[in-house]
Scaffold this active site. Sequence first.
Site, PDB file in Angstrom:
ATOM      1  N   CYS B  80       4.957   1.990  -2.068  1.00 29.13           N
ATOM      2  CA  CYS B  80       3.950   1.639  -3.084  1.00 29.13           C
ATOM      3  C   CYS B  80       2.544   1.685  -2.485  1.00 29.13           C
ATOM      4  CB  CYS B  80       4.281   0.292  -3.726  1.00 29.13           C
ATOM      5  SG  CYS B  80       3.307   0.007  -5.236  1.00 29.13           S
ATOM      6  N   HIS B 183       9.346   2.013  -5.947  1.00 29.55           N
ATOM      7  CA  HIS B 183       9.975   0.906  -5.228  1.00 29.55           C
ATOM      8  C   HIS B 183      11.465   1.177  -5.041  1.00 29.55           C
ATOM      9  CE1 HIS B 183       6.604  -1.957  -5.273  1.00 29.55           C
ATOM     10  NE2 HIS B 183       6.250  -1.296  -6.348  1.00 29.55           N
ATOM     11  N   GLU B 185      13.511  -0.393  -3.295  1.00 31.97           N
ATOM     12  CA  GLU B 185      14.238  -1.674  -3.241  1.00 31.97           C
ATOM     13  C   GLU B 185      14.548  -2.215  -4.631  1.00 31.97           C
ATOM     14  OE1 GLU B 185      11.056  -1.217  -2.732  1.00 31.97           O
ATOM     15  OE2 GLU B 185       9.883  -2.909  -3.483  1.00 31.97           O
TER      16      GLU B 185
END
Lengths: 258, 203
Positions: B80, B183, B185
């Site tokens: 990011c 992202h 994750e």
Amino acid sequence: MLEKRIIVCLDVREGKTTKGIKFRGNVDIGDPVEMARSYYHGGVDELVFYDITASSEQRSVMLDVVAEVARQIFVPFSVGGGIATVDQMRRVLLAGAEKVSVNSQAVKDPLIIDQGAAAFGNQCVVLGMDVQADHEMPSGYRVVINGGRTPTDRDALQWALEAVDRGAGEIVLNSIDADGTTSGYDCRVTRLISEAVSVPVVASGGAGTPQHVAEVLRDGAADAALVASMVHYGSYSIADIKRYLAAEGIAVRLDGLV
Amino acid sequence: MSVGIVDYEAGNLKSVETALLALGARIVVADRPEVLLKADRLIFPGVGDAAAAMRVLKARGLDQAIVQFVNSGRPVLGICLGSQVVLDASEENGAVCLGLVAGIARRFAPDSGLKIPHMGWNQVEPTADHYLFSAIPPGASFYFVHSYYPQPQDSAAVIGCTDYGVRFTAALSQGNLAAVQFHPEKSGRYGLQMLQNFLQCRA
């Protein structure tokens, strides 16, 4: 192309979900973490947890739920319900949520939006708003609080614009008239707000079928749709909804559907 | 093997940490240069304002440590804001950034009629054969939340693109440094696969 999101909403009271009665599949009924896992593996794009716990000592139970969800699911999720201070926001975010949502408290004290956005960034602050049709208001809709029980003197459109101006990064728009009817979202107010603000709008209240979801994403110009009963009671799976939307030509994430 | 996660108070590191722990990684919170430089690989996450991020990195001496780490040849993954801060500069409050990759971070045009931030799932098309995309189908969706995007000067640094009004760089790489605007994750199983690819890449 940016895909339309399907978001599942879980109401949590004292660490248990309250709509999980006939939840499908091999999961612990009413356990929000198990339900979140099941939806995650079923292809949900995002989750929303509303803490409808009354007392403050039970709020720590909710933080435990948030931390456990964060350990087990790898899609974004937000937490709302009774959040009134920046410190409460911080605790929820540190427990692992991506976003916090404020609703009645923001109407009572709008500065919470400014403070939250300044502390954590606009993308972390979601405005939840409950609205009701009212021809006396300029936009035709009135903001109501306390779960729809208390009318305010705020106009829905004006409040949405003010909240975004203050730093809300997303709006979850719930129609009290449509909520619980399962006869479809209020596409009119959704389009009104979604086209007026610069941030994403999540439609909420009234979903009963995948067709309703398609209507609010297309005719209501919503960026995402919140669903609850229609998936909790096992009438439809996330895959059912998304396959219907894809067949209707609406861009959705099809990865991971079961 | 230890994975350092750069901690500079730019947003929530928690989700990156939990995803890496779920993958069995041994993580170290790198909030000081001496800790950062001992890690075997480095993840550089972050959300928020590029100028504010650079101020904190400089105040803690982490800016020089990151540059030193990258120059040491060990694998680095920016996430990011991390994919923007590795560039020369950002349009966000005129931030001067780390200058590890030539280019700037640009803002999505406010008059495009598109909502900003670009928030939600969008498809990433790999434009180069890169280890990050191993075992991930082309056009898989990842979760984005951002108002600025990286624009490397040299197109050879671009390894993945996404459409949002404009076709922008969603993933870039130069040598041992890779960075993604989305992202991983928070991007379901393909996001975890991408983090796994980073953990397993050859140093």
